[in-house]
Scaffold this active site. Sequence first.
Site: not given
Ligand code: NDP
Length: 246
Positions: A11-12, A63, A89, A154-156, A158, A187
Amino acid sequence: MFKDKVVIVTGASRGIGRAIALKFAKLGANIVVNYRNSVEAVEKVKTEIEELGGKALIVQGDVSNFEDAKFIIDRAVEEFGKIDILVNNAGITKDGLLLRMKEDDFDKVINVNLKGAFNCIRHVTPIMMKQRNGKIINISSVIGICGNAGQVNYSAAKAGIIGMTKSTAKELASRGITVNAIAPGYIVTDMTEVLPEKVKKNMESIIPLKRLGKPEDVANLAAFLASDDAAYITGQVINVDGGMVM
Ligand code: NDP
């Protein structure tokens, strides 16, 4: 610091994953940039990594799908010959109150956020065991620690990540592999952008450091946990939340 190291970030294409990928690239690593849908965004991340002097391999894959996760790991090894660091991530939200939550919204969040991390760990483990070293970093959330109304799924997921981190750390410690979790607070990314302005302002006021987090705040900890300076740290969950949960 990470010269010639190989880092997979799931998820980068956006948000925290993108910031983690760029941080490792800045520190000399080559990056496997996984994404699911955002083609344009991921191409931009690849360019940004290359501008920093690193190599970037884009691998599309969901994933939550066991075979896709295998494909991501296999492509990384094919291209770079090893995997030093895996950052789980990728994550989604499908919020709603328990009474109205659809079964499918529960399953989807568990499948991406929890099973997705399992899938990648499952496939990377034989490789890291053979290398007798590796670092696995799982992105959890403070919501997995303290819960949140409207986020039962989501909490389950995490909280599950935290249990999985500890069990994996115990299983793999003797093989030179450390496994830790990061629990971010609030974030600023696309995931949180959708929340009403009022909620954001309220968050700011209850966070002791009086600001929302940046993706780079999380990326800095990921780099530390993957570094030799963190060699004696495993099975831990570290919050990056401005003091929100303590
Ligand atoms: P974003 O929604 O900004 O980005 C999510 C990323 O995950 C995207 O690159 C997306 O890819 C990718 N993604 C989603 N589903 C899949 C999948 N099935 N397979 C591969 N890639 C996937 O999220 P954030 O950057 O905010 O969050 C990143 C992580 O941090 C998550 O795990 C989130 O739960 C966690 N987090 C975030 C917080 C926040 O406040 N933002 C707080 C706490 C935790 P694409 O764009 O190509 O779909």
